[in-house]
Scaffold this motif. Structure first.
Motif, PDB file in Angstrom:
ATOM      1  N   GLN A 176     -77.750  25.501 -26.151  1.00  0.00           N
ATOM      2  CA  GLN A 176     -78.684  26.475 -25.590  1.00  0.00           C
ATOM      3  C   GLN A 176     -80.001  26.518 -26.359  1.00  0.00           C
ATOM      4  O   GLN A 176     -80.884  27.320 -26.036  1.00  0.00           O
ATOM      5  N   GLY A 177     -80.121  25.667 -27.369  1.00  0.00           N
ATOM      6  CA  GLY A 177     -81.374  25.570 -28.107  1.00  0.00           C
ATOM      7  C   GLY A 177     -81.509  26.526 -29.270  1.00  0.00           C
ATOM      8  O   GLY A 177     -82.600  26.664 -29.842  1.00  0.00           O
ATOM      9  N   PHE A 178     -80.407  27.156 -29.664  1.00  0.00           N
ATOM     10  CA  PHE A 178     -80.454  28.081 -30.798  1.00  0.00           C
ATOM     11  C   PHE A 178     -80.077  27.361 -32.092  1.00  0.00           C
ATOM     12  O   PHE A 178     -79.116  26.589 -32.118  1.00  0.00           O
ATOM     13  N   GLN A 179     -80.838  27.605 -33.128  1.00  0.00           N
ATOM     14  CA  GLN A 179     -80.563  27.010 -34.436  1.00  0.00           C
ATOM     15  C   GLN A 179     -79.742  27.990 -35.261  1.00  0.00           C
ATOM     16  O   GLN A 179     -80.201  29.093 -35.569  1.00  0.00           O
ATOM     17  N   PRO A 180     -78.519  27.609 -35.641  1.00  0.00           N
ATOM     18  CA  PRO A 180     -77.694  28.525 -36.438  1.00  0.00           C
ATOM     19  C   PRO A 180     -78.301  28.749 -37.814  1.00  0.00           C
ATOM     20  O   PRO A 180     -78.929  27.851 -38.385  1.00  0.00           O
ATOM     21  N   LYS A 181     -78.107  29.955 -38.332  1.00  0.00           N
ATOM     22  CA  LYS A 181     -78.580  30.262 -39.668  1.00  0.00           C
ATOM     23  C   LYS A 181     -77.540  29.850 -40.705  1.00  0.00           C
ATOM     24  O   LYS A 181     -76.369  29.666 -40.402  1.00  0.00           O
ATOM     25  N   ILE A 225     -67.904  27.663 -29.368  1.00  0.00           N
ATOM     26  CA  ILE A 225     -69.020  28.588 -29.154  1.00  0.00           C
ATOM     27  C   ILE A 225     -70.239  28.114 -29.949  1.00  0.00           C
ATOM     28  O   ILE A 225     -71.383  28.201 -29.476  1.00  0.00           O
ATOM     29  N   HIS A 226     -69.986  27.597 -31.143  1.00  0.00           N
ATOM     30  CA  HIS A 226     -71.069  27.090 -31.993  1.00  0.00           C
ATOM     31  C   HIS A 226     -71.780  25.913 -31.325  1.00  0.00           C
ATOM     32  O   HIS A 226     -73.016  25.812 -31.350  1.00  0.00           O
ATOM     33  N   GLU A 227     -70.997  25.007 -30.724  1.00  0.00           N
ATOM     34  CA  GLU A 227     -71.587  23.862 -30.024  1.00  0.00           C
ATOM     35  C   GLU A 227     -72.415  24.334 -28.832  1.00  0.00           C
ATOM     36  O   GLU A 227     -73.508  23.809 -28.567  1.00  0.00           O
ATOM     37  N   VAL A 282     -79.233  34.791 -30.326  1.00  0.00           N
ATOM     38  CA  VAL A 282     -78.668  34.315 -31.597  1.00  0.00           C
ATOM     39  C   VAL A 282     -77.702  35.338 -32.184  1.00  0.00           C
ATOM     40  O   VAL A 282     -76.626  34.974 -32.694  1.00  0.00           O
ATOM     41  N   ILE A 283     -78.069  36.613 -32.105  1.00  0.00           N
ATOM     42  CA  ILE A 283     -77.225  37.662 -32.687  1.00  0.00           C
ATOM     43  C   ILE A 283     -75.876  37.727 -31.975  1.00  0.00           C
ATOM     44  O   ILE A 283     -74.834  37.926 -32.599  1.00  0.00           O
ATOM     45  N   THR A 284     -75.902  37.546 -30.643  1.00  0.00           N
ATOM     46  CA  THR A 284     -74.649  37.545 -29.877  1.00  0.00           C
ATOM     47  C   THR A 284     -73.724  36.433 -30.362  1.00  0.00           C
ATOM     48  O   THR A 284     -72.538  36.659 -30.636  1.00  0.00           O
ATOM     49  N   TYR A 285     -74.279  35.231 -30.443  1.00  0.00           N
ATOM     50  CA  TYR A 285     -73.485  34.087 -30.899  1.00  0.00           C
ATOM     51  C   TYR A 285     -72.951  34.314 -32.320  1.00  0.00           C
ATOM     52  O   TYR A 285     -71.776  34.076 -32.596  1.00  0.00           O
TER      53      TYR A 285
END
Length: 434
Positions: free
Chosen positions: A106-111, A99-101, A77-80
């Motif tokens: 990849q299953g990461f939930q943006p903050k 990149i957000h999509e 998540v931090i990388t993204y």
């Protein structure tokens, strides 16, 4: 035999280099990791990506991001978030959206913070339709936009003059339990004032009515004060930006004396004006022919600079406004005093100041002073415009000083102005014997 530092130690070193803007040194250490047979991990890559983004080298960061796959390293998540933030800051929001999509796939939930960055980036690029769509997508995905996100949207919509749409965001914000702050209302006041919307200020508190009493007697009821009243009712304290926006709105409508009354009332709220406040008010006063009031304000601020008061630092803009006003009023000697004051403050006169003075000296018939300014401008690498040349040539001709007019013509030619353009601009001015 000496010990080689391990991956953990080298990664810490890379992170330190990148955080202080020494990405090249970070890459050197990165190369050592590879030469010593170690495999960089996600923290290693993320540290370098962060360093590149801090140096606004986001496209290089994207390339490094792609190389992570080659090394079999999965971004976290931090990388993204680091990469998306860097891309938005360098106005590469289209890539940031991709990149957000990928992040979601990849299953990461943006903050929420990262989503705010996306909205801010889209707004700064003028992509309001995309920003609005992304805003709605946040809500659909169960993310609650915070005050920063709403403020960003409201600020940019205000700049486009869509005040009804702004009110919609404000109401939605309140419905979702978020408290608008001074930043929110400052944007709205600025937008309303820019549009010049004027109507009665209803529902203001007693404190606000006291603030407006002098303006109401003159029929001044800016729509911006409706929002000003909301600020007070919500228990927020208006700040210098709030007042400056209102002052600017009044000045844009050539109501600088009313703006001056508002300026005087700032002390009621314990708010100190800043340089932008003074600059805005001084410019407005000069544009409406109230140069003497502007000059008084300038002198008052200079005299009050010191402990316990705001430090007002006049700049070329504020000086230029007053000098221009004084010259148009024929008070060129006073304007000359201000130029000397400028130079004492190590502020160099610009073309605008010189042009104002040249006009002023011609206006009062002192062509020798005007001629001297032409030479001084040239020595400083500045160039009068055609209007200033024409003003002086007309002045010389009216006084029968044809030789002086010829000198000025030669001066123009030496400075690279086309004689054809000059003659066309004269439009019938009688300058014979050239």
């Amino acid at each position: 035999m000496g010990l080689l530092p391990d991956l953990f130690t080298l990664t810490i070193l890379i992170n330190c280099f990148c955080n202080v803007g020494r990405v090249c040194d970070g890459f050197v250490v990165f190369g050592r990791i590879l030469r010593w047979g170690s495999s960089p991990n996600v923290v290693t890559f993320t540290s370098v990506i962060k360093g590149l983004c801090l140096e606004n080298r986001s496209m290089e960061a994207v390339e490094l991001f792609k190389q992570m796959v080659v090394f079999g390293v999965r971004p976290n998540v931090i990388t993204y978030e680091t990469l998306i933030n860097g891309l938005c800051r360098t106005r590469n929001t289209s890539i940031a959206l991709r990149i957000h999509e990928e992040m979601g796939e990849q299953g990461f939930q943006p903050k929420v913070v990262m989503c705010n960055t996306m909205i801010s980036g889209l707004c700064k690029e003028g992509k309001m339709e995309e920003a609005n769509g992304y805003f709605e997508l946040m809500i659909q995905r169960g993310l609650q936009p915070n005050v920063v996100a709403y403020n960003t949207m409201i600020s940019e919509i205000c700049k486009e003059g869509k005040m009804e749409e702004t009110n919609g965001y404000l109401e939605l914000m309140i419905q979702r339990g978020l408290q608008p702050n001074v930043v929110t209302y400052n944007s709205m006041i600025s937008g309303l004032c820019e549009e010049g919307k004027m109507e009665e200020a209803n529902g203001l508190s007693n404190e606000a009515k006291e603030l407006l009493i002098s303006m109401e007697s003159n029929g001044c009821k800016p729509d911006g004060f409706v929002v000003f009243g909301r600020i007070l009712r919500r228990g927020l304290r208006p700040n210098v930006v709030t007042f400056t926006c209102l002052i600017k709105g009044l000045c844009l409508e050539n109501r600088s004396l009313e703006a001056m009354e508002l300026f005087k009332k700032m002390a009621v709220f314990g708010v100190r004006p800043d340089t932008i406040t003074y600059r805005t008010l001084i410019k407005g006063l000069c544009q409406t022919g109230n140069t003497s009031v502007a000059l008084g304000l300038h002198e008052e601020m200079g005299a009050s600079n010191g402990e316990g008061s705001v430090i007002f630092k006049p700049d070329i803009v504020s000086y230029g406004s007053i000098i221009d006003g004084l010259c148009k009023d024929g008070l060129v000697d006073k304007a000359k005093e201000l130029v000397l004051e400028m130079k004492g403050r190590r502020i160099k006169p610009d073309v605008v100041v010189f042009n104002s003075l040249i006009y002023g000296w011609c206006f009062v018939g002192n062509l020798e002073e005007a001629k001297g300014l032409f030479v001084e401008m040239a020595d400083q690498g500045l160039h009068p415009n055609l209007l200033m040349y024409n003003t002086m040539i007309n002045g010389f001709c009216k006084e029968g000083k044809i030789e002086e007019a010829n000198w000025l013509l030669k001066f123009m030619i030496q400075r690279g102005l086309e004689i054809r353009e000059f003659y066309e601009s004269l439009q019938g001015n009688d300058l014979k014997g050239n």
